[in-house]
Write a protein that holds these residues in place. Structure first.
Motif, PDB file in Angstrom:
ATOM      1  N   VAL A   1      -4.045   8.477   2.978  1.00 43.67           N
ATOM      2  CA  VAL A   1      -5.385   8.207   2.448  1.00 43.67           C
ATOM      3  C   VAL A   1      -6.301   9.412   2.666  1.00 43.67           C
TER       4      VAL A   1
ATOM      5  N   THR B   1       0.827  -1.207   0.000  1.00 43.41           N
ATOM      6  CA  THR B   1       0.000   0.000   0.000  1.00 43.41           C
ATOM      7  C   THR B   1       0.858   1.251   0.000  1.00 43.41           C
TER       8      THR B   1
ATOM      9  N   GLN C   1     -11.222   1.477   6.834  1.00 42.59           N
ATOM     10  CA  GLN C   1      -9.963   0.962   7.372  1.00 42.59           C
ATOM     11  C   GLN C   1      -9.275   2.000   8.251  1.00 42.59           C
TER      12      GLN C   1
ATOM     13  N   TRP D   1     -11.482   2.243   2.150  1.00 45.38           N
ATOM     14  CA  TRP D   1     -10.310   2.851   2.774  1.00 45.38           C
ATOM     15  C   TRP D   1     -10.692   3.712   3.971  1.00 45.38           C
TER      16      TRP D   1
END
Length: 312
Positions: free
Chosen positions: A283, A146, A206, A203
């Protein structure tokens, strides 16, 4: 401050030779530039004689050399930084993998050993160790992939209309047994049930899970964790407040850096790769949001992020 101006200290920091060290090269190039300007001045005086033309010539040569010095030094600095990061990456990853690999090897040696009688309970214990450490290695590899995608710019996001409240409620219900078992009071508050954001559902979930998981892990028994959703200045905030061990002030600057783990994480003996918060920051920023925290050692921490309110 003085160390940053010291070429020797900078060379040690990057772990390179003097002729590859940006600060040392900057000093050397500076001396060369001064010498070149002086030589240009005297040559121009003897050959041209016109003070105005000499001044322009010296200024032009000096400006050109300064630009070249900046470009060359900057290039070497990026190369030295990349070399330093590569060395740190190899060191940290090898350190992160060593422990689970050692545990796996020890467990396998025990299970295949013919020199001792193994009960079913003993076998199950070592199977659990194998499963746990395999999962730990898998998590590290997934996180590394990632991070690599984020840094290479090949990190796709699929934005949809998302309710942070719905995700938070789901996570709180999932984590309640874990919190109860640790004697931690887990609470959830939402100021507005209609708030929506534009985000990648998987995302954002998460990131929210990571912040909640950390809060519970670093909170002592008898403490509390509070999850909040609220709006402030056209932004939706997700906030997780805990009464845990907190983060030492000297370490707070590095909290979102790759592989960083606070000393308190080792005292609490919590697992982790040191990549979760780094990924969370990248993110959230890619989604147009902000992320931050406040913390006092032995008092607790509050981690938060915000995203723009979804316009109807």
């Amino acid at each position: 401050m003085l160390d940053s101006l010291n070429p020797v200290s900078s060379c040690k920091k990057y772990g390179v030779s003097a002729w590859q060290c940006p600060q040392f090269l900057f000093v050397v190039m500076g001396i060369i530039i001064i010498c070149a300007i002086v030589i240009t001045y005297f040559l121009a005086i003897f050959r041209i004689g016109n003070p105005a033309v000499v001044s322009l010539l010296v200024l032009g040569v000096g400006a050109f050399l300064l630009i070249m010095n900046f470009v060359i030094t900057n290039s070497f600095e990026r190369m030295a930084e990349a070399s330093k990061l590569k060395s740190e990456f190899i060191h940290i990853v090898s350190h992160q993998l060593r422990a689970p690999l050692t545990n796996i090897k020890f467990s396998l040696d025990f299970l295949v050993s013919t020199k001792m009688t193994q009960t079913r309970e003993q076998q199950q214990e070592y199977y659990d160790i194998l499963r746990e450490n395999s999962a730990r290695m898998g998590e590290l590899i997934d996180n590394l992939l990632t991070v690599a995608k984020i840094e290479s710019g090949s990190f796709p996001l699929s934005k949809t209309e998302v309710s942070l409240e719905n995700i938070a409620q789901k996570l709180v219900q999932e984590f309640k047994p874990f919190a109860t078992a640790s004697n931690i009071k887990l609470m959830f508050f939402s100021a507005d049930h209609s708030l929506k954001v534009s985000a990648d559902f998987l995302w954002i979930e998460q990131v929210m899970e990571n912040l909640l998981d950390n809060a519970i892990k670093y909170t002592k028994g008898g403490g509390e964790v509070i999850v909040k959703i609220y709006q402030k200045k056209r932004r939706v905030f997700y906030e997780v407040q805990d009464s845990g061990v907190g983060i030492p002030k000297k370490e707070q600057t590095f909290i979102f850096e790759k592989f960083f783990r606070s000393d308190n994480s080792f005292k609490k003996q919590t697992g982790g790769t040191g990549l979760g918060l780094h990924i969370a920051k990248k993110v959230i920023e890619r989604m147009g949001g902000e992320i931050g925290f406040s913390s006092k050692e032995n008092k607790g921490s509050t981690f938060w992020f915000n995203l723009p309110v979804k316009k109807n």
